[in-house]
Design a protein around this motif. Structure first.
Motif, mmCIF file in Angstrom:
data_model
loop_
_atom_site.group_PDB
_atom_site.id
_atom_site.type_symbol
_atom_site.label_atom_id
_atom_site.label_comp_id
_atom_site.label_asym_id
_atom_site.label_seq_id
_atom_site.Cartn_x
_atom_site.Cartn_y
_atom_site.Cartn_z
ATOM 1 N N ARG A 185 81.401 42.936 29.834
ATOM 2 C CA ARG A 185 80.189 43.345 29.109
ATOM 3 C C ARG A 185 80.067 42.609 27.770
ATOM 4 N N PHE A 186 81.205 42.513 27.105
ATOM 5 C CA PHE A 186 81.201 41.906 25.772
ATOM 6 C C PHE A 186 80.923 40.398 25.872
ATOM 7 N N MET A 187 81.508 39.788 26.899
ATOM 8 C CA MET A 187 81.273 38.355 27.101
ATOM 9 C C MET A 187 79.808 38.120 27.477
ATOM 10 N N ALA A 188 79.256 39.022 28.296
ATOM 11 C CA ALA A 188 77.841 38.883 28.674
ATOM 12 C C ALA A 188 76.980 38.932 27.416
ATOM 13 N N ARG A 189 77.260 39.895 26.560
ATOM 14 C CA ARG A 189 76.485 39.989 25.317
ATOM 15 C C ARG A 189 76.630 38.704 24.502
ATOM 16 N N GLY A 190 77.832 38.155 24.473
ATOM 17 C CA GLY A 190 78.070 36.905 23.753
ATOM 18 C C GLY A 190 77.231 35.767 24.316
ATOM 19 N N PHE A 191 77.076 35.717 25.635
ATOM 20 C CA PHE A 191 76.299 34.649 26.268
ATOM 21 C C PHE A 191 74.808 34.735 25.908
ATOM 22 N N GLY A 192 74.375 35.908 25.441
ATOM 23 C CA GLY A 192 72.979 36.020 25.001
ATOM 24 C C GLY A 192 72.789 35.454 23.614
ATOM 25 N N PHE A 193 73.878 35.103 22.951
ATOM 26 C CA PHE A 193 73.882 34.632 21.565
ATOM 27 C C PHE A 193 72.998 35.558 20.731
ATOM 28 N N GLU A 198 70.937 41.460 23.636
ATOM 29 C CA GLU A 198 70.650 42.786 24.186
ATOM 30 C C GLU A 198 70.261 42.713 25.672
ATOM 31 N N PRO A 199 69.293 41.826 26.079
ATOM 32 C CA PRO A 199 69.011 41.717 27.517
ATOM 33 C C PRO A 199 70.249 41.349 28.338
ATOM 34 N N PHE A 200 71.087 40.461 27.794
ATOM 35 C CA PHE A 200 72.298 40.060 28.518
ATOM 36 C C PHE A 200 73.221 41.274 28.696
ATOM 37 N N TYR A 201 73.294 42.074 27.651
ATOM 38 C CA TYR A 201 74.142 43.267 27.735
ATOM 39 C C TYR A 201 73.595 44.234 28.799
ATOM 40 N N GLN A 202 72.269 44.374 28.809
ATOM 41 C CA GLN A 202 71.649 45.242 29.826
ATOM 42 C C GLN A 202 71.904 44.693 31.226
ATOM 43 N N LEU A 203 71.861 43.364 31.348
ATOM 44 C CA LEU A 203 72.123 42.731 32.647
ATOM 45 C C LEU A 203 73.533 43.101 33.139
ATOM 46 N N SER A 204 74.511 43.041 32.205
ATOM 47 C CA SER A 204 75.881 43.376 32.620
ATOM 48 C C SER A 204 76.007 44.864 32.951
ATOM 49 N N SER A 340 78.335 26.035 20.970
ATOM 50 C CA SER A 340 78.111 27.352 21.588
ATOM 51 C C SER A 340 79.436 27.937 22.060
ATOM 52 N N ALA A 341 80.287 27.072 22.649
ATOM 53 C CA ALA A 341 81.599 27.560 23.115
ATOM 54 C C ALA A 341 82.388 28.110 21.926
ATOM 55 N N ARG A 342 82.266 27.436 20.786
ATOM 56 C CA ARG A 342 82.999 27.902 19.596
ATOM 57 C C ARG A 342 82.467 29.241 19.095
ATOM 58 N N LEU A 343 81.152 29.414 19.231
ATOM 59 C CA LEU A 343 80.589 30.715 18.823
ATOM 60 C C LEU A 343 81.137 31.843 19.699
ATOM 61 N N LEU A 344 81.332 31.518 20.982
ATOM 62 C CA LEU A 344 81.895 32.532 21.885
ATOM 63 C C LEU A 344 83.355 32.826 21.523
ATOM 64 N N ILE A 345 84.071 31.805 21.102
ATOM 65 C CA ILE A 345 85.467 32.037 20.672
ATOM 66 C C ILE A 345 85.463 32.944 19.440
ATOM 67 N N LEU A 346 84.559 32.605 18.510
ATOM 68 C CA LEU A 346 84.477 33.342 17.250
ATOM 69 C C LEU A 346 84.065 34.806 17.454
ATOM 70 N N ASN A 347 83.046 35.009 18.287
ATOM 71 C CA ASN A 347 82.468 36.359 18.379
ATOM 72 C C ASN A 347 82.985 37.193 19.535
ATOM 73 N N VAL A 348 83.576 36.543 20.514
ATOM 74 C CA VAL A 348 84.019 37.316 21.686
ATOM 75 C C VAL A 348 85.531 37.194 21.899
ATOM 76 N N VAL A 349 85.999 35.959 22.117
ATOM 77 C CA VAL A 349 87.394 35.777 22.529
ATOM 78 C C VAL A 349 88.374 36.238 21.435
ATOM 79 N N ALA A 350 88.202 35.717 20.228
ATOM 80 C CA ALA A 350 89.167 36.053 19.171
ATOM 81 C C ALA A 350 89.184 37.557 18.857
ATOM 82 N N PRO A 351 88.027 38.220 18.660
ATOM 83 C CA PRO A 351 88.095 39.663 18.380
ATOM 84 C C PRO A 351 88.727 40.447 19.538
ATOM 85 N N PHE A 352 88.406 40.040 20.776
ATOM 86 C CA PHE A 352 88.961 40.761 21.916
ATOM 87 C C PHE A 352 90.476 40.594 21.991
#
Ligand code: SF4
Length: 432
Positions: A185-193, A198-204, A340-352
């Motif tokens: 779910r969290f990764m999906a939200r991250g992919f919505g940047f 929010e739509p990405f989160y709803q999709l997941s 974009s990949a770095r933003l996912l590391i910053l906002n999703v991977v590292a906090p998780f």
């Protein structure tokens, strides 16, 4: 002076920033401070485990601090047994003698004539400043010469990660601490940047992970499921590939009794085609297709390059050079960009990773999370640019994340007494 917070006196006492020569209590007894004690942030006296000598008698106990001694009674400490072990009352202005619950007079040290007034004026100026941050005028000089900034930034970064993991914790609580599901779910939200999180989160939320996992070896079915659930397969299409996706989706939708989102919730406006949600969805499908499982792949990561590579998997042939269903072919490919990949590391991977390491007692994993941030460049936003103009050296995302906390939780709330730069500005040596 009374309109200053009591924390200023705590700061002065903690670091002994006053004239300590020939100290005396208000009754004229010789006073020597052996140890100011440990600051207490909870209820009870302000400092614990202090050690002082009064008239050559050694005392160990607590210290209470006020602007005026009469505040002792204002706060009803004379009726509170928790204050019986106070060995010294430190006040700016001694306006009257005060007593403990057991009737003993409390020895008092008055600081009024011992405090450096330049320090008080500097503090006053910072508290009244209307600039972007209160110490704007002094920071440039201080930041360059300040040692220990690294340790302070590390502390701020941990605060930032704690703040970011709060929403993951909530998600985990809603999902009975199912790490796989929460990460999906969290990764999906991250992919919505920013725009489509929010739509990405709803999709997941409406597309069960177990269904995707069942079809993870078939990229076409994953695309069909995710694009269909997002509402992008409701129309008729001309391209044979899009027609196949639609047929596949209708079959799977019926099989798993799925309900799709309306396509209009996705935003396309003022966006580069490479960021269109259709492209992010097929990239997300490719990520699931190329990972044994999202979560177990994530916890195997050791280095930033590994994480970046994982986060830009190759999309299917149809989407490699196309941004929209039935769309024209473009010259540029559709793999996720490095930034974009770095933003996912910053906002999703590292906090998780940080949270997982903490919750499971895996210190090395929390360290890898921090190391990932130390290896990606700082973000460029207004806060970071302003700090740069003030002379702060910002290289990595770890620095920029720390500075976001500094601005929001310290500068904006004028908590300069808890900041390394504020302490430096107020120390007597920099006031001379
Ligand atoms: S919190 Fe620190 S950096 Fe921010 S204004 Fe105060 S002294 Fe300056």
């Amino acid at each position: 002076m009374r309109n200053h917070p009591e924390e200023l006196l705590h700061f002065i006492w903690q670091f002994q920033y006053f004239d300590t020569t020939a100290l005396q209590t208000s009754r004229g007894e010789k006073l020597q401070i052996i140890k100011p004690g440990m600051m207490n942030n909870n209820a009870g006296p302000d400092f614990f485990n202090s050690r002082i000598k009064i008239a050559n008698q050694l005392w160990a106990g607590n210290v209470e601090i006020h602007w005026k001694s009469s505040e002792w009674e204002l706060h009803n400490h004379q009726q509170d047994a928790a204050y019986n072990n106070v060995i010294l009352h430190v006040v700016f202005d001694h306006d009257r003698d005060v007593y403990k619950k057991n009737g003993d007079l409390i020895p008092t040290l008055e600081l009024k004539s011992r405090i450096n007034y330049i320090m008080l004026h500097r503090f006053n100026a910072m508290m009244k400043a209307r600039t972007w941050i209160p110490c704007e005028k002094q920071l440039k000089e201080i930041a360059i010469q300040e040692e220990g900034t690294g340790i302070f930034f590390q502390k701020l970064l941990i605060e930032r990660l704690e703040e970011k993991t709060q929403s993951i914790r909530e998600l985990l609580q809603q999902n009975s601490w199912n790490w796989e599901e929460a990460f999906y779910r969290f990764m999906a939200r991250g992919f919505g940047f920013k725009v489509n999180s929010e739509p990405f989160y709803q999709l997941s939320a409406i597309t069960p992970l177990q269904v995707l996992v069942r079809h993870k070896n078939n990229l076409l079915q994953l695309e069909a499921l995710l694009l269909g659930q997002a509402g992008f397969l409701d129309k008729s299409y001309q391209d044979e590939y899009m027609q196949r996706l639609k047929r596949e989706y209708l079959f799977l939708k019926n099989k798993y009794k799925l309900t799709s989102l309306p396509a209009h919730i996705w935003k396309f406006g003022r966006m580069r085609p490479a960021n269109f949600p259709t492209i992010r969805i097929v990239q997300f499908a490719a990520l699931i297709h190329h990972s044994s499982s999202l979560f177990s792949r994530m916890i195997e990561i050791k280095r930033e390059e590994e994480a970046s590579q994982w986060l830009y998997p190759e999309v299917s042939e149809y989407w490699k050079y196309r941004y929209m269903p039935d769309g024209e072919l473009s010259a540029k490919g559709n793999r996720m960009g490095k930034s974009s990949a770095r933003l996912l590391i910053l906002n999703v991977v590292a906090p998780f990773m940080f949270l997982y390491g903490k919750e499971r007692g895996l210190e090395s994993m929390s360290e890898i999370a921090i190391e990932l941030l130390n290896n990606i460049p700082a973000e460029a936003n207004r806060t970071i640019k302003n700090f740069e103009k003030l002379g702060i050296n910002i290289k990595t995302a770890a620095d920029s994340q720390a500075l976001i906390v500094l601005k929001n939780r310290y500068c904006d709330q004028k908590r300069c007494l808890y900041c390394i730069f504020g302490k430096r500005i107020l120390t007597p040596a920099s006031n001379e």
